[in-house]
Design a protein around this motif. Structure first.
Motif, PDB file in Angstrom:
ATOM      1  N   VAL A  45       5.477  13.843   4.383  1.00  0.00           N
ATOM      2  CA  VAL A  45       6.601  12.943   4.564  1.00  0.00           C
ATOM      3  C   VAL A  45       6.452  11.815   3.556  1.00  0.00           C
ATOM      4  N   LYS A  46       7.507  11.553   2.805  1.00  0.00           N
ATOM      5  CA  LYS A  46       7.482  10.487   1.785  1.00  0.00           C
ATOM      6  C   LYS A  46       8.440   9.387   2.199  1.00  0.00           C
ATOM      7  N   LEU A  47       7.900   8.180   2.305  1.00  0.00           N
ATOM      8  CA  LEU A  47       8.686   7.024   2.724  1.00  0.00           C
ATOM      9  C   LEU A  47       8.788   6.028   1.573  1.00  0.00           C
ATOM     10  N   HIS A  48       9.932   5.407   1.461  1.00  0.00           N
ATOM     11  CA  HIS A  48      10.115   4.344   0.474  1.00  0.00           C
ATOM     12  C   HIS A  48      10.716   3.159   1.203  1.00  0.00           C
ATOM     13  N   ARG A  49      10.064   2.012   1.119  1.00  0.00           N
ATOM     14  CA  ARG A  49      10.549   0.825   1.819  1.00  0.00           C
ATOM     15  C   ARG A  49      10.414  -0.394   0.930  1.00  0.00           C
ATOM     16  N   ASP A  67       7.236  -0.232  -1.451  1.00  0.00           N
ATOM     17  CA  ASP A  67       6.125   0.667  -1.150  1.00  0.00           C
ATOM     18  C   ASP A  67       6.597   2.114  -1.127  1.00  0.00           C
ATOM     19  N   ARG A  68       5.788   2.994  -1.672  1.00  0.00           N
ATOM     20  CA  ARG A  68       5.980   4.439  -1.501  1.00  0.00           C
ATOM     21  C   ARG A  68       4.771   4.975  -0.747  1.00  0.00           C
ATOM     22  N   HIS A 121       2.142   0.478  -4.081  1.00  0.00           N
ATOM     23  CA  HIS A 121       2.856  -0.773  -3.849  1.00  0.00           C
ATOM     24  C   HIS A 121       3.066  -1.478  -5.192  1.00  0.00           C
ATOM     25  N   ARG A 122       4.260  -2.004  -5.374  1.00  0.00           N
ATOM     26  CA  ARG A 122       4.577  -2.767  -6.584  1.00  0.00           C
ATOM     27  C   ARG A 122       5.213  -4.067  -6.142  1.00  0.00           C
ATOM     28  N   ALA A 123       4.624  -5.193  -6.592  1.00  0.00           N
ATOM     29  CA  ALA A 123       5.025  -6.496  -6.062  1.00  0.00           C
ATOM     30  C   ALA A 123       5.198  -7.519  -7.173  1.00  0.00           C
ATOM     31  N   THR A 124       6.113  -8.443  -6.941  1.00  0.00           N
ATOM     32  CA  THR A 124       6.239  -9.604  -7.806  1.00  0.00           C
ATOM     33  C   THR A 124       5.359 -10.719  -7.252  1.00  0.00           C
ATOM     34  N   THR A 125       4.668 -11.404  -8.124  1.00  0.00           N
ATOM     35  CA  THR A 125       3.833 -12.529  -7.690  1.00  0.00           C
ATOM     36  C   THR A 125       4.396 -13.839  -8.246  1.00  0.00           C
ATOM     37  N   ARG A 126       5.690 -13.837  -8.504  1.00  0.00           N
ATOM     38  CA  ARG A 126       6.351 -15.030  -9.030  1.00  0.00           C
ATOM     39  C   ARG A 126       6.167 -16.221  -8.088  1.00  0.00           C
TER      40      ARG A 126
END
Length: 242
Positions: A129-133, A145-146, A228-233
């Motif tokens: 199962v692949k989730l994207h949120r 997140d994937r 996970h890919r995040a902005t740290t601005r």
């Protein structure tokens, strides 16, 4: 067989107590009512309260003091895995804790790739199962997140993104009895891709934080693969080891 009562009652009581400490409802130095009074308040057996409190004493959130009773220590384990339920590791720039909300964007079922099968220790042709949120903090998108899980471990997981619970780790515990107990991370930086720019409301090819992780259950079985890919601005990444 999975059921809604998979999580032991003492785990639910412990989570309730932990949340009360983390959000400040139970302040440092507060002396708790005795076990009998707490059990009556929760409507459960004294032994269940005692088990939950013993765990929290061992984790350092509570302290038993002779002649005084059980006291809240003031230690707030923001990075205990139990607080992945509602809190995560991006803090405000001043270091203060932020509560995140999440929105599920998609749910897909597919055959595992060879790499996914190896990491999850499942058969090469097994279904995943692949989730994207996407996560929001302080009203702004900050991380997407994937996640990949073995389908056999989460039978009946809703296929409609809107029907999936917001707190995935908590759902795994309460629905399937799967408690995430350890996470192995690899952290790096990357330039934002088109998807990052669109989802995180970026102005261009800004730097983004990337986290590749494998989450393990209480038996040490790899359970979730996460990207996970995040902005740290406006946020910083904090990882505590106690």
């Amino acid at each position: 067989m999975a059921n809604s009562d998979a999580a032991p009652l003492y785990e639910k009581v412990k989570r309730h107590m932990s949340e009360a400490i983390l959000v400040g409802e139970w302040q440092p130095g507060m002396v708790l009512p005795n076990e009998t009074a707490l059990a009556q308040g929760f409507g459960i057996a004294v032994g269940t309260v005692r088990r939950a409190m013993s765990d929290l004493v061992a984790e350092g959130l509570l302290s038993r003091r002779r002649k005084t009773g059980t006291v809240v220590t003031g230690r707030s384990p923001h990075h205990s895995l139990r607080f992945f339920f509602q809190y995560f590791r991006l803090h405000r720039a001043d270091g203060s804790l932020t509560r995140s909300t999440s929105q599920m964007l998609s749910v897909e079922h597919a055959q595992a790739t060879p790499e996914q099968a190896a990491l999850l220790q499942i058969k090469p042709d097994a279904e995943v199962v692949k989730l994207h949120r996407i996560r929001h903090a302080d009203g702004k998108p900050v991380m997407h997140d994937r996640l990949v899980l073995a389908a056999e471990r989460v039978p009946g997981l809703p296929r409609d993104p809107a029907a999936l619970p917001e707190l995935l780790y908590l759902h795994l515990l309460e629905r399937y009895g799967v408690r995430i107990s350890a996470v192995r991370e690899q952290i790096a930086a990357d330039l934002a891709k088109d998807e990052d720019i669109a989802l995180l409301d970026l102005t261009g090819r800004e730097a983004v934080l990337t986290i590749e992780e494998v989450a393990y259950d209480q038996a040490g079985v790899p359970t979730i693969l996460g990207q996970h890919r995040a902005t740290t601005r406006a946020h910083i990444y904090v990882n505590e080891v106690r």
